[in-house]
Motif scaffolding. Structure first.
Motif, short mmCIF file in Angstrom:
data_model
loop_
_atom_site.label_atom_id
_atom_site.label_comp_id
_atom_site.label_asym_id
_atom_site.label_seq_id
_atom_site.Cartn_x
_atom_site.Cartn_y
_atom_site.Cartn_z
N GLU A 110 7.86 -20.26 -66.56
CA GLU A 110 8.31 -19.18 -67.45
C GLU A 110 9.46 -19.63 -68.35
O GLU A 110 9.60 -19.20 -69.48
CB GLU A 110 8.74 -17.97 -66.63
CG GLU A 110 9.80 -18.28 -65.59
CD GLU A 110 10.14 -17.08 -64.71
OE1 GLU A 110 9.79 -15.95 -65.07
OE2 GLU A 110 10.75 -17.30 -63.65
N ARG A 150 13.05 -19.54 -68.05
CA ARG A 150 14.15 -18.60 -68.30
C ARG A 150 15.39 -19.35 -68.79
O ARG A 150 15.53 -20.53 -68.52
CB ARG A 150 14.45 -17.82 -67.01
CG ARG A 150 13.37 -16.82 -66.69
CD ARG A 150 13.73 -15.93 -65.51
NE ARG A 150 12.67 -14.97 -65.28
CZ ARG A 150 12.60 -13.79 -65.86
NH1 ARG A 150 13.53 -13.42 -66.71
NH2 ARG A 150 11.60 -12.96 -65.61
N PRO A 151 16.29 -18.69 -69.53
CA PRO A 151 16.33 -17.23 -69.72
C PRO A 151 15.55 -16.72 -70.93
O PRO A 151 15.32 -15.53 -71.05
CB PRO A 151 17.82 -16.97 -69.92
CG PRO A 151 18.33 -18.19 -70.59
CD PRO A 151 17.55 -19.33 -69.99
N LYS A 152 15.12 -17.59 -71.84
CA LYS A 152 14.43 -17.12 -73.04
C LYS A 152 12.93 -17.00 -72.85
O LYS A 152 12.23 -16.46 -73.69
CB LYS A 152 14.74 -18.04 -74.22
CG LYS A 152 16.20 -17.96 -74.68
CD LYS A 152 16.55 -16.54 -75.11
CE LYS A 152 17.98 -16.45 -75.61
NZ LYS A 152 18.33 -15.08 -76.04
N CYS A 153 12.42 -17.56 -71.73
CA CYS A 153 11.01 -17.39 -71.35
C CYS A 153 10.03 -17.92 -72.40
O CYS A 153 8.97 -17.33 -72.63
CB CYS A 153 10.71 -15.93 -71.04
SG CYS A 153 11.63 -15.31 -69.61
#
Length: 291
Positions: free
Chosen positions: A141, A143-146
């Motif tokens: 994923e 993260r944090p901007k995915c």
């Protein structure tokens, strides 16, 4: 272009959290060319180049753009403009060639893991798919901007068998993969700079015998004398939580040389030592050494 205009553009590059190094480097190159075309004063041009190099300290292609520009500018304006155009052409051309090399190592039935959303990795996967190769890709994923979520969606929409996983599952999933394919934001004497989480993934790949490949171009290689970069702290709000605790939010980590795998460049497969020897020979301009 007024000082406030080019400073606003530099601020936008510094704050941008959605685009990768290649996209931001193209924006930086466009800024320098625009300032040259509008006959910006020498002091402003030099200040803009130095600011560009420092705007995203973990992205080698921005530093190298500024460094080469300053050397060329010290000769004359025409050479500075020619350097920027050649640099952009090299970035794009080498990127396509490196992606092709990466596509060539994929085999029918491979299971891959990728981390973050490298544009070169995406090109390689799309190229391999266009060649008729069937493979599965696990996307973290990121993260944090995915950005890994967006990558998984784009791959799926292109017809590639893509599976999204949480970042914490990367180590377990890597053990089931044939290869790990990642991008690179910067390569230096200290190792590889890439999205946070790359370092532990590289360590696991090394200890577990999973081949790890990083796709790179010469523009992503800092001069050998370049010191280890220090990332600026990111906005704690990125993590979406609040409390009485402190928050440390960083986007990148540095994988030391002993944990690195192979690099896929426009010229073929290389070791970390080979990459530095081939591409890390540029001198650092004096304006980028001090301060």
């Amino acid at each position: 272009m007024t000082p406030s205009e080019w400073r606003d553009l530099l601020d936008a590059i510094e704050r941008d959290a959605l685009h990768g190094a290649t996209w931001l480097t193209e924006k930086g190159a466009a800024l320098l060319l625009s300032m040259l075309q509008k006959d910006a004063p020498a002091e402003e041009l030099e200040t803009a180049a130095v600011s560009l190099a420092r705007a995203r300290p973990m992205m080698a292609s921005l530093f190298n753009l500024a460094n080469g520009f300053l050397w060329a500018w010290s000769r004359n304006k025409d050479m500075a403009a020619a350097f920027v155009r050649d640099y952009l052409a090299g970035l794009r051309g080498e990127g396509s060639a490196a992606a092709q090399k990466a596509a060539s190592i994929l085999r029918e039935g491979d299971t891959l893991l990728t981390h973050s959303a490298s544009s070169l990795v995406e090109k390689a996967l799309l190229q391999a798919h266009a060649e008729g190769k069937g493979f599965r890709v696990y996307c973290t994923e990121s993260r944090p901007k995915c950005e890994g979520m967006s990558l998984a969606k784009r791959l799926c929409e292109a017809g590639i068998d893509a599976t999204l996983i949480v970042d914490a599952a990367a180590g377990e999933v890597a053990r089931r993969c044939d290869k790990i394919l990642i991008g690179s934001d910067g390569i230096g004497s200290f190792g590889l700079v890439h999205k946070m989480g790359t370092m532990p993934l590289s360590c696991l790949a090394k200890s577990g015998g999973v081949p790890l490949y990083a796709v790179a171009t010469s523009q992503k290689v800092w001069p050998a004398a370049f010191a280890k970069p220090v990332e600026k702290e990111k906005d704690p709000k990125d993590l979406g939580v609040e409390g009485c605790f402190d928050v440390e939010n960083r986007y990148f980590d540095i994988t030391p040389p002993e944990w690195l795998g192979r690099f896929l460049t426009a010229e073929g497969e290389m070791t970390w030592e080979g990459v530095l020897k081939r591409y890390g020979r540029e001198a650092i301009h004096p304006l980028l050494i001090s301060g």
